[in-house]
Design a protein around this motif. Structure first.
Motif, short mmCIF file in Angstrom:
data_model
loop_
_atom_site.label_atom_id
_atom_site.label_comp_id
_atom_site.label_asym_id
_atom_site.label_seq_id
_atom_site.Cartn_x
_atom_site.Cartn_y
_atom_site.Cartn_z
N LEU A 150 0.83 -1.21 0.00
CA LEU A 150 0.00 0.00 0.00
C LEU A 150 0.86 1.25 0.00
O LEU A 150 0.55 2.23 -0.69
CB LEU A 150 -0.92 0.01 1.22
CG LEU A 150 -1.96 -1.11 1.30
CD1 LEU A 150 -2.67 -1.07 2.64
CD2 LEU A 150 -2.97 -0.96 0.17
N LYS A 207 0.89 4.86 -2.63
CA LYS A 207 0.17 5.99 -2.01
C LYS A 207 0.32 7.27 -2.81
O LYS A 207 -0.56 8.14 -2.78
CB LYS A 207 0.65 6.20 -0.58
CG LYS A 207 2.04 6.80 -0.45
CD LYS A 207 2.41 7.10 0.99
CE LYS A 207 3.78 7.75 1.07
NZ LYS A 207 4.17 8.06 2.44
N PRO A 209 -2.21 6.36 -6.37
CA PRO A 209 -3.15 5.26 -6.14
C PRO A 209 -4.17 5.11 -7.27
O PRO A 209 -4.46 6.08 -7.98
CB PRO A 209 -3.84 5.68 -4.84
CG PRO A 209 -3.74 7.16 -4.81
CD PRO A 209 -2.46 7.51 -5.49
N PHE A 240 -9.70 -1.67 -0.98
CA PHE A 240 -8.49 -2.23 -0.36
C PHE A 240 -8.94 -3.05 0.84
O PHE A 240 -9.39 -2.50 1.85
CB PHE A 240 -7.53 -1.10 0.03
CG PHE A 240 -6.90 -0.43 -1.16
CD1 PHE A 240 -5.71 -0.91 -1.68
CD2 PHE A 240 -7.52 0.65 -1.77
CE1 PHE A 240 -5.13 -0.31 -2.79
CE2 PHE A 240 -6.95 1.25 -2.87
CZ PHE A 240 -5.76 0.78 -3.40
N CYS A 288 -0.93 7.31 4.19
CA CYS A 288 -1.22 6.38 3.10
C CYS A 288 -2.73 6.16 2.95
O CYS A 288 -3.27 6.24 1.84
CB CYS A 288 -0.51 5.05 3.35
SG CYS A 288 -0.88 3.78 2.13
N LEU A 290 -5.31 7.13 -0.24
CA LEU A 290 -6.20 6.18 -0.93
C LEU A 290 -7.65 6.66 -0.89
O LEU A 290 -8.37 6.58 -1.90
CB LEU A 290 -6.09 4.80 -0.27
CG LEU A 290 -4.72 4.11 -0.33
CD1 LEU A 290 -4.74 2.82 0.45
CD2 LEU A 290 -4.29 3.87 -1.78
N HIS A 333 -8.62 9.60 -3.23
CA HIS A 333 -8.78 9.23 -4.64
C HIS A 333 -10.03 8.39 -4.87
O HIS A 333 -10.16 7.72 -5.91
CB HIS A 333 -7.54 8.49 -5.13
CG HIS A 333 -6.39 9.39 -5.45
ND1 HIS A 333 -5.64 10.00 -4.47
CD2 HIS A 333 -5.86 9.81 -6.64
CE1 HIS A 333 -4.69 10.74 -5.04
NE2 HIS A 333 -4.81 10.65 -6.34
N ASN A 365 -11.29 5.75 -3.09
CA ASN A 365 -11.22 4.31 -2.81
C ASN A 365 -11.81 3.99 -1.44
O ASN A 365 -11.93 4.86 -0.57
CB ASN A 365 -9.76 3.86 -2.84
CG ASN A 365 -9.12 4.09 -4.19
OD1 ASN A 365 -9.56 3.55 -5.21
ND2 ASN A 365 -8.07 4.91 -4.21
N VAL A 396 -11.17 1.76 1.91
CA VAL A 396 -10.21 0.98 2.70
C VAL A 396 -10.99 0.34 3.83
O VAL A 396 -11.57 1.05 4.67
CB VAL A 396 -9.08 1.87 3.25
CG1 VAL A 396 -8.08 1.02 4.03
CG2 VAL A 396 -8.39 2.62 2.12
#
Length: 615
Positions: free
Chosen positions: A94, A98, A101, A107, A126, A130, A133, A135, A137
């Protein structure tokens, strides 16, 4: 570094950490019908609230086999089935992406503690990158792990605190059970699980009771020894797969004398088939793990439900010597060695902490471990060895500020103890009392004494606080009798905590105001002591749930009750504060073995280590 990315709707549930369920005759479906949970709406809201511009960091917190991973999978599958999904091997994967990404990616960090405690660890920066952008996690944690990773102020602790947390109860509520009963008419696995009343539905679906039976009613003694060794390693914080060599060495300590007579190859041939036999689907007590290459075996990992069960059952049991020795010798991951050393220190097992810390220094160039090793050597009056460790550290890292400060401190300490050390007589490894007192806390109290004698009132107050923490009753009493107000207050507090009514009354009659004020609190204290057993049970339950404040409260209560037996039990459990409170109790009682315990600790069986047993 490129990440292996597949679509969410093509992911295999078992590879995401979802337990295979008990099988249903005539069905090829690996998963039973999903029973909707009360927290599902909250979970989906947490995942979707910032989309599509930003993502989210969501952590499911609950015990083993409570449905954390399945609920997370269902929510992700429903919300973003066409997104990519990445299941990184460690945090470094990951950290490598970073700065650039991907987007629209999940993730998947099941068993999040493996990424938090890795080398290097996952960082808040990190995860923020993520999430920025767009995403998602997502991760899972047991309650005690969540408590551990939110208890500090480091970057990794702030990261976990920043997550959107979804608590997952151990059992279904009434509404969820009604939904399960409706589903049970078509899915016999749900029906069978509901009819098993000993544990919850999710636990039965994951084969929990059968896993427990494999340990409590094993096929043979070797299978039980193997599972217990793996469970105890897990209890000490080891997360990597355990090699056959490690497990074989550890098993020795769990077998009786006549069972050890057979060759070790016989032990494993008897144990492994039963310990790794699938019970339901692919659920087994231990399961093999590769080392990242086809056709290889890194070792075995214990099923988390079984690990939790054995941890509860063996919570205060001491690990045998051969288990400690096998772990110290054969662990290969620095983060596992670090957790092992921490566990050994918390249990006063210095004889195992030292080789673990030494390996971290020599094999993994761990500066923090070097500092901890120095503290241990100083406590044992091995000052020359401590200086040597720091010189080696500074040769490798000349600008290591911690090592520079540590070296200066040890050299000052060495000079000071030489001033109070008795003239050399018969050669012995016993530490003189005056030297041991200075080394016990790295010279802190000794320095405060000298400052207080020079007229520093703040140092005098800090000294009394420190003495009270250490249980130095005699010195506090001497200072109180010399008229030091803060010492009189600390002495009265100790007498009150221990229920020493007569001693309080004697001091009050002699004009001690602090003692008189504490006497008025005796009735309230008596009521608390009457409920002590109930309070101890409650606090132990809270400790097992992972509440860090409960550990200190429990050990403080046991110290106040002067309950040596239960303090030793908590010491074996590795409870935070147990070691300090047990040593403080021995200090207050002027225990004849205090110096040895404080310096050299205990062996595996809980017996005092002699100086001759140290390297």
């Amino acid at each position: 570094m490129s990440l292996d990315r597949l679509r969410v709707d093509l992911a295999i549930p078992r590879e995401l950490g979802i337990h295979s369920a008990i099988p249903m005759v005539g069905s090829d479906d690996d998963l039973p019908t999903y029973v909707e949970r009360e927290f599902d709406f909250q979970l989906r809201t947490a995942l979707a609230t910032n989309l599509p511009d930003r993502g989210s960091f969501v952590v499911m917190v609950g015990g083993s086999s409570t449905g954390k991973t399945r609920s997370l999978y269902e929510a992700i599958y429903q919300l973003v089935p066409e997104w990519g999904l990445v299941q990184p091997a460690d945090a470094s994967a990951l950290l490598d992406v970073k700065n650039a990404p991907p987007r629209e990616t999940v993730f998947w960090l099941d068993e999040l503690q493996q990424y938090l405690g890795g080398h290097p660890p996952l960082t808040a920066e990190c995860v923020r990158a993520l999430v920025r952008h767009g995403n998602l996690v997502v991760g899972t944690l047991w309650p005690d792990q969540y408590a551990k990773w939110t208890a500090g102020r480091d970057d990794v602790h702030r990261l976990v605190k920043s997550a959107f947390v979804i608590p997952v109860p151990d059992a279904l509520n009434a509404d969820e059970r009604s939904k399960a009963e409706a589903i049970a008419e078509q899915d016999t696995r749900i029906r069978d699980a509901l009819e098993a009343g000993e544990v919850g539905l999710t636990q039965v679906l994951a084969g929990g009771p059968r896993l427990v039976m494999c340990w409590e009613q094993p096929a043979n003694a070797y299978a039980r020894a193997l599972i217990t060794a793996a469970a105890d390693a897990h209890r000490l914080g080891v997360q990597a797969p355990l090699s056959v060599e490690l497990l074989t060495g550890a098993m020795f300590g769990y077998l009786r004398t006549y069972q050890r007579v057979r060759p070790t190859a016989h032990w494993m041939s008897e144990a492994l088939p039963h310990a790794t036999e699938p019970l339901y689907g692919d659920v087994s007590p231990l399961f093999p793990v590769d080392d990242g290459r086809a056709g290889t075996l890194a070792g075995y990992t214990i099923a988390d439900y079984l690990a939790q069960h054995v941890r509860r059952k063996r919570r205060t049991e001491a690990l045998p010597h051969h288990a400690w020795q096998a772990l110290v010798t054969h662990l290969r991951q620095p983060q596992d060695l670090r957790r092992l050393a921490t566990s050994a220190l918390a249990r006063l097992r210095y004889c195992y902490a030292e080789p673990a810390l030494t390996r971290l220094v020599d094999e993994f160039d761990d500066g923090r471990a070097a500092a901890e090793l120095v503290d241990l050597l100083v406590r044992q009056d091995r000052l020359a060895e401590a200086v040597d460790v720091l010189h080696r550290q500074l040769r490798a890292h000349p600008h290591d500020r911690l090592a520079v400060r540590k070296l200066a401190h040890v050299q000052e300490l060495w000079q000071r103890v030489d001033e109070v050390r008795p003239p050399a007589g018969r050669r012995t490894r016993d530490i003189p009392a005056a030297v041991a007192d200075i080394l016990a806390d790295g010279g802190v109290c000794d320095e405060l004494r000298r400052e207080a004698e020079a007229g520093d009132t703040i140092a005098a107050e800090r000294l009394v606080e420190r003495l009270a923490e250490r249980g130095c009753l005699r010195e506090i009493r001497d200072r109180a009798e010399r008229g030091e107000v803060r010492a009189a207050e600390a002495l009265a507090d100790l007498y009150l905590a221990w229920g020493e009514v007569e001693l309080l009354r004697d001091r009050a009659d002699a004009g001690d105001r602090a003692a008189g004020l504490r006497l008025a609190k005796i009735p309230r204290l008596s009521a608390r002591r009457a409920a002590a057993l109930y309070e101890i049970a409650e606090l132990r339950a809270a400790v097992d749930e992972g509440r860090p404040e409960a550990a200190l409260q429990l050990c403080t209560l046991l110290f106040e009750l002067r309950d040596e037996k239960n303090l030793k039990a908590e010491l074996n459990a590795g409870t935070t504060g147990a070691a300090e409170r047990l040593i403080a109790l021995y200090t207050a009682q002027e225990h004849r073995s205090l110096i040895r315990l404080r310096a050299f600790g205990l062996d595996a069986d809980g017996q005092l280590v002699t100086p001759e047993q140290t390297p």
